[in-house]
Design a protein around this motif. Structure first.
Motif, PDB file in Angstrom:
ATOM      1  N   SER A 167     -14.501  -8.742  38.373  1.00  0.00           N
ATOM      2  CA  SER A 167     -13.906  -7.693  37.549  1.00  0.00           C
ATOM      3  C   SER A 167     -14.996  -6.778  36.994  1.00  0.00           C
ATOM      4  CB  SER A 167     -13.117  -8.317  36.403  1.00  0.00           C
ATOM      5  OG  SER A 167     -12.763  -7.350  35.448  1.00  0.00           O
ATOM      6  N   THR A 168     -14.734  -5.472  37.043  1.00  0.00           N
ATOM      7  CA  THR A 168     -15.712  -4.498  36.557  1.00  0.00           C
ATOM      8  C   THR A 168     -16.024  -4.716  35.082  1.00  0.00           C
ATOM      9  OG1 THR A 168     -14.854  -2.890  38.143  1.00  0.00           O
ATOM     10  CG2 THR A 168     -16.227  -2.037  36.363  1.00  0.00           C
ATOM     11  N   SER A 169     -15.015  -5.025  34.290  1.00  0.00           N
ATOM     12  CA  SER A 169     -15.221  -5.238  32.861  1.00  0.00           C
ATOM     13  C   SER A 169     -16.069  -6.477  32.604  1.00  0.00           C
ATOM     14  CB  SER A 169     -13.872  -5.375  32.149  1.00  0.00           C
ATOM     15  OG  SER A 169     -13.100  -4.211  32.313  1.00  0.00           O
ATOM     16  N   VAL A 209     -17.548   0.012  28.879  1.00  0.00           N
ATOM     17  CA  VAL A 209     -17.955  -1.254  28.270  1.00  0.00           C
ATOM     18  C   VAL A 209     -19.408  -1.206  27.815  1.00  0.00           C
ATOM     19  CG1 VAL A 209     -18.275  -3.723  28.664  1.00  0.00           C
ATOM     20  CG2 VAL A 209     -16.273  -2.560  29.606  1.00  0.00           C
ATOM     21  N   ASP A 257     -19.763   3.283  26.261  1.00  0.00           N
ATOM     22  CA  ASP A 257     -18.619   4.059  25.763  1.00  0.00           C
ATOM     23  C   ASP A 257     -18.914   5.555  25.773  1.00  0.00           C
ATOM     24  OD1 ASP A 257     -15.993   4.217  24.872  1.00  0.00           O
ATOM     25  OD2 ASP A 257     -16.626   4.349  22.766  1.00  0.00           O
ATOM     26  N   GLU A 299     -15.115   2.433  34.199  1.00  0.00           N
ATOM     27  CA  GLU A 299     -14.839   1.189  33.474  1.00  0.00           C
ATOM     28  C   GLU A 299     -16.114   0.538  32.949  1.00  0.00           C
ATOM     29  OE1 GLU A 299     -13.846   1.899  36.509  1.00  0.00           O
ATOM     30  OE2 GLU A 299     -11.671   1.658  36.710  1.00  0.00           O
ATOM     31  N   SER A 300     -17.120   0.390  33.809  1.00  0.00           N
ATOM     32  CA  SER A 300     -18.368  -0.248  33.371  1.00  0.00           C
ATOM     33  C   SER A 300     -19.083   0.606  32.325  1.00  0.00           C
ATOM     34  CB  SER A 300     -19.284  -0.494  34.573  1.00  0.00           C
ATOM     35  OG  SER A 300     -19.630   0.724  35.209  1.00  0.00           O
TER      36      SER A 300
END
Length: 300
Positions: free
Chosen positions: A113-115, A232, A235, A228-229
Motif C-alpha cells: 500500500s502506498t500509504s 503522508v 502533505d 498519496e505518498s
C-alpha cells in the motif's frame, strides 16, 4: 430464443462492472462537470457563477506552483525509474543464481500500500530520530541531522520514495519485453563480432521500442496523478514545495482539519474547475507523448 438468452446471460456478467463504472466513475465526473460553473461549498445553496471559477484558476498562484512541482516530481521520477528498471531487467534476464528471488524482491514494493510505504519511509527520513540520519551520524558521514523533509531535500525525498515503489513494476514489463527477443538475433550478432554493449545498443533497445513506449506512457500518467505518498510524507509542504496538482485538488474537496490556508473551507465548485483543468493538462501531455512517439516510429 435460446441464443438470445445465452447472449443476455453472457452480458449479465458485465453488469456489476458496468454499474460500478457508472456509480463510481461516470456519475462523479458528470457531477463535477456540473459544479464547475457554481459557487458551492458543500452545504447551503449553490450559486451559478459561469466561468468565474476558471478565471480564478488562471489567477491562482498556488495551483500553478503545484503544476510546476508536479513537472519537477514527474521528471525526476521518470529520469531515475525508467533507466534503473531497464538496467535491473537486463541484469535479471541473465542466467544468474537467485534471479527469481531478486525479481520478487524488486517487485515486492509495487504490491505494498502506498500509504503504508510512505509511513515506513517517514520513519527512515524523519529529520529528528529517523533511521537514515542515525546511520549517517553513527558512521561519521554527517555531523548533524539532515532535514530530509525540509525545504532543500523534500522534493528529492519524495522522488526517491516514488522510484522505490515504481521501479519493480516497470522492471517486470521490461523483462517481459526482453524475453520476447529471440536468442538467435544475439547469437547471429555475436558471430559477426558484436560485443555486449553493441548488442544492447543496436538490438535490445530497438526491439524494446514498443514496450518502452507503453512503459513511459504509464510512468508519465502515474507520475502526474500520484499524490498519496506525498500527502503522508510532507502533505505538500514545507511552504508548498511538494504540493502537486492532484494533492491541491484533494485539499479543495477535503481540507485538512485546522488548516489556515485558502483550502480551509470545502470548495466543491472551484475544486471541480481545478480538477477539470488538471485533467486537461494531463490529457495534453499524454497526447503530446503519443504524437511524439508516433513521429519517432515513422523515422525508424
Amino acid at each position: 430464443m435460446n441464443k438470445a438468452k445465452g447472449v443476455a446471460f453472457s452480458y449479465s456478467f458485465l453488469l456489476p462492472s458496468f454499474i460500478l463504472t457508472v456509480v463510481l466513475g461516470i456519475y462523479p465526473i458528470m457531477w463535477a462537470m456540473r459544479y464547475m460553473f457554481y459557487d458551492y461549498k458543500g452545504y447551503g445553496t449553490e450559486k451559478f457563477v459561469g466561468l468565474a471559477n476558471f478565471e480564478r484558476v488562471i489567477m491562482d498562484q498556488q495551483f500553478w506552483e503545484s503544476v510546476t512541482n508536479t513537472f519537477i516530481y514527474a521528471g525526476g521520477k521518470l529520469l531515475i525509474s525508467i533507466p534503473l528498471a531497464l538496467i535491473l531487467a537486463v541484469i535479471l534476464n541473465w542466467n544468474i543464481k537467485g534471479r527469481n528471488l531478486l525479481r520478487a524482491i524488486f517487485f515486492m514494493p509495487t504490491i505494498i500500500s502506498t500509504s503504508v510505504m510512505a509511513v515506513v519511509f517517514f520513519t527512515i527520513f524523519n529529520s529528528y530520530n529517523g533511521i537514515l540520519n542515525q546511520f549517517l551520524m553513527k558512521f561519521g558521514l554527517v555531523k548533524s541531522a539532515i532535514d530530509w523533509l525540509g525545504v532543500d531535500f523534500a522534493m528529492l525525498t519524495i522522488i526517491i520514495v516514488s522510484v522505490w515503489g515504481a521501479v519493480g513494476n516497470y522492471m517486470l514489463l521490461f523483462l517481459a519485453g526482453l524475453q520476447n527477443i529471440p536468442n538467435d538475433v544475439y547469437e547471429s550478432s555475436a558471430l559477426d563480432g558484436a560485443n555486449k554493449f553493441q548488442q544492447f545498443r543496436y538490438i535490445t533497445i530497438p526491439m524494446l521500442g514498443p514496450v518502452m513506449q507503453m512503459i513511459i506512457m504509464l510512468a508519465i500518467i502515474n507520475a502526474l496523478k500520484g499524490f498519496e505518498s506525498i500527502m503522508v510524507l510532507t502533505d505538500g509542504g514545507p511552504i508548498g514545495k511538494t504540493n502537486v496538482m492532484f494533492l491541491y485538488v484533494y485539499k479543495l474537496f477535503f481540507p485538512p482539519a485546522g488548516s489556515t490556508a485558502s483550502t480551509q473551507i470545502q470548495e466543491f465548485g472551484y475544486g471541480s474547475a481545478v480538477a477539470f483543468v488538471t485533467a486537461v493538462i494531463v490529457g495534453m501531455i499524454t497526447i503530446l507523448y503519443f504524437y511524439g512517439s508516433k513521429r519517432m516510429n515513422q523515422y525508424e
